[in-house]
Design a protein around this motif. Structure first.
Motif, PDB file in Angstrom:
ATOM      1  N   ARG A  55       0.702  -1.363   0.056  1.00 53.33           N
ATOM      2  CA  ARG A  55       0.025   0.037   0.054  1.00 53.33           C
ATOM      3  C   ARG A  55       0.958   1.283   0.038  1.00 53.33           C
ATOM      4  NH1 ARG A  55      -4.969  -1.379   4.293  1.00 53.33           N
ATOM      5  NH2 ARG A  55      -5.618  -3.055   2.954  1.00 53.33           N
ATOM      6  N   GLU A  56       0.374   2.265  -0.633  1.00 55.05           N
ATOM      7  CA  GLU A  56       0.978   3.581  -0.554  1.00 55.05           C
ATOM      8  C   GLU A  56       1.034   4.005   0.940  1.00 55.05           C
ATOM      9  OE1 GLU A  56       0.362   6.646  -3.776  1.00 55.05           O
ATOM     10  OE2 GLU A  56      -0.900   5.076  -4.737  1.00 55.05           O
ATOM     11  N   ARG A  57       2.215   4.627   0.986  1.00 56.98           N
ATOM     12  CA  ARG A  57       2.292   5.422   2.463  1.00 56.98           C
ATOM     13  C   ARG A  57       1.651   6.810   2.462  1.00 56.98           C
ATOM     14  NH1 ARG A  57       8.123   4.429   4.903  1.00 56.98           N
ATOM     15  NH2 ARG A  57       7.380   5.803   6.435  1.00 56.98           N
ATOM     16  N   PRO A  58       0.819   7.354   3.608  1.00 61.71           N
ATOM     17  CA  PRO A  58       0.465   8.242   3.447  1.00 61.71           C
ATOM     18  C   PRO A  58       1.440   9.393   3.713  1.00 61.71           C
ATOM     19  CG  PRO A  58      -0.573   7.233   5.119  1.00 61.71           C
ATOM     20  CD  PRO A  58       0.265   6.292   4.478  1.00 61.71           C
ATOM     21  N   THR A  59       1.510  10.722   3.146  1.00 66.75           N
ATOM     22  CA  THR A  59       2.470  11.759   3.321  1.00 66.75           C
ATOM     23  C   THR A  59       1.672  13.028   3.473  1.00 66.75           C
ATOM     24  OG1 THR A  59       2.752  12.048   0.914  1.00 66.75           O
ATOM     25  CG2 THR A  59       4.292  10.570   1.928  1.00 66.75           C
ATOM     26  N   ALA A  60       2.220  14.076   3.973  1.00 63.12           N
ATOM     27  CA  ALA A  60       1.903  15.496   4.229  1.00 63.12           C
ATOM     28  C   ALA A  60       2.913  16.453   3.936  1.00 63.12           C
ATOM     29  CB  ALA A  60       1.182  15.516   5.553  1.00 63.12           C
ATOM     30  N   VAL A  78       5.454  20.249  14.982  1.00 58.74           N
ATOM     31  CA  VAL A  78       4.229  20.223  13.767  1.00 58.74           C
ATOM     32  C   VAL A  78       4.094  18.879  13.028  1.00 58.74           C
ATOM     33  CG1 VAL A  78       3.797  21.297  11.420  1.00 58.74           C
ATOM     34  CG2 VAL A  78       4.764  22.651  13.332  1.00 58.74           C
ATOM     35  N   ARG A  79       5.230  18.249  13.081  1.00 52.98           N
ATOM     36  CA  ARG A  79       5.078  16.721  12.442  1.00 52.98           C
ATOM     37  C   ARG A  79       3.997  15.843  13.247  1.00 52.98           C
ATOM     38  NH1 ARG A  79      10.650  17.583  11.522  1.00 52.98           N
ATOM     39  NH2 ARG A  79      11.307  17.697   9.538  1.00 52.98           N
ATOM     40  N   HIS A  80       4.053  15.939  14.542  1.00 53.72           N
ATOM     41  CA  HIS A  80       3.406  15.191  15.602  1.00 53.72           C
ATOM     42  C   HIS A  80       2.007  15.525  15.361  1.00 53.72           C
ATOM     43  CE1 HIS A  80       6.390  12.502  17.382  1.00 53.72           C
ATOM     44  NE2 HIS A  80       7.291  13.391  17.092  1.00 53.72           N
ATOM     45  N   LEU A  81       1.593  16.805  15.244  1.00 57.27           N
ATOM     46  CA  LEU A  81       0.444  17.468  15.299  1.00 57.27           C
ATOM     47  C   LEU A  81      -0.350  16.915  13.952  1.00 57.27           C
ATOM     48  CD1 LEU A  81      -1.849  19.366  16.360  1.00 57.27           C
ATOM     49  CD2 LEU A  81      -0.875  20.964  14.797  1.00 57.27           C
ATOM     50  N   ALA A  83       0.740  14.318  11.932  1.00 64.37           N
ATOM     51  CA  ALA A  83       0.555  12.737  12.014  1.00 64.37           C
ATOM     52  C   ALA A  83      -0.445  12.346  12.837  1.00 64.37           C
ATOM     53  CB  ALA A  83       2.040  12.093  12.481  1.00 64.37           C
ATOM     54  N   GLY A  84      -0.681  13.029  13.989  1.00 67.28           N
ATOM     55  CA  GLY A  84      -1.816  12.649  14.897  1.00 67.28           C
ATOM     56  C   GLY A  84      -3.078  12.801  14.405  1.00 67.28           C
ATOM     57  N   ALA A  85      -3.365  13.560  13.408  1.00 59.23           N
ATOM     58  CA  ALA A  85      -4.767  13.954  12.913  1.00 59.23           C
ATOM     59  C   ALA A  85      -5.224  13.041  11.642  1.00 59.23           C
ATOM     60  CB  ALA A  85      -4.755  15.672  12.621  1.00 59.23           C
ATOM     61  N   LEU A  89      -0.520   8.132   9.318  1.00 59.74           N
ATOM     62  CA  LEU A  89       0.432   8.937   8.753  1.00 59.74           C
ATOM     63  C   LEU A  89       1.737   8.896   9.910  1.00 59.74           C
ATOM     64  CD1 LEU A  89       1.709  11.023   6.977  1.00 59.74           C
ATOM     65  CD2 LEU A  89       0.275  12.643   7.990  1.00 59.74           C
ATOM     66  N   ALA A  90       2.723   8.543   9.446  1.00 60.00           N
ATOM     67  CA  ALA A  90       3.841   8.757  10.550  1.00 60.00           C
ATOM     68  C   ALA A  90       4.364  10.121  10.649  1.00 60.00           C
ATOM     69  CB  ALA A  90       5.261   7.616  10.283  1.00 60.00           C
TER      70      ALA A  90
END
Length: 173
Positions: A55-60, A78-81, A83-85, A89-90
């Motif tokens: 599966r494709e990994r989610p990114t942001a 910001v990364r943790h915020l 990814a937590g939403a 998403l890691a």
């Protein structure tokens, strides 16, 4: 993402869901003191239960424009915020970019001063004072003209005692 059909497709629902998460994250980031604007781009692949293979990994990607030279928050936060939403998403799959916007020095033209209870730019204060003075002078002139006219009309009107009696009353006497 328009509401073109009565029953939305799974893809349309997923796109609305992703846009909703991104919008809420942007609003949360803009609420932080010092952040001028924020954009969040999420790539959350639609998961098909019948699909085989990896599966494709989610990114942001996150863009934060802020005042001053240093960001108001740490990139790791910001990364943790983000990814937590977003489900799946890691934090290491979130790219964060900060753009510094210089704090604007107040220019003399933009500084406010008060003319009575009214706050105006310093450059407009003289014009406002002149306008108020002319308005007061106009009101005084109009008041003087109305009073003068009233007094003249009062002088021209005969007094009740000076009115002569009608001719019939003179004969009867």
């Amino acid at each position: 993402m328009g509401k073109g059909s009565l029953v939305p497709s799974q893809l349309a629902e997923h796109a609305q869901y992703v846009a909703g998460i991104a919008g809420e994250l942007e609003r949360t980031l803009r609420g932080i003191d010092g952040v001028q604007s924020a954009r969040v781009h999420l790539s959350l692949p639609l998961r098909d239960a019948f699909e085989d293979g990896p599966r494709e990994r989610p990114t942001a990607s996150v863009l934060v424009k802020h005042r001053g030279a240093t960001p108001p928050l740490d990139a790791e936060k910001v990364r943790h915020l983000v990814a937590g939403a977003a489900p799946g998403l890691a934090p290491e799959d979130v790219a964060v970019v900060f753009v510094a916007r210089p704090a604007l020095a107040p220019s003399p033209e933009r500084e406010l001063t008060h003319v009575g209870p009214i706050a105006v730019a310093r450059s407009s204060a003289g014009l406002l004072r002149t306008g108020i003075a002319l308005t007061v002078l106009l009101l005084v002139a109009l008041t003087t003209a109305v009073v003068t006219l009233w007094l003249r009309l009062r002088r021209l009107r005969p007094e009740p005692a000076q009115v002569e009696a009608p001719a019939e009353t003179k004969r009867a006497a």
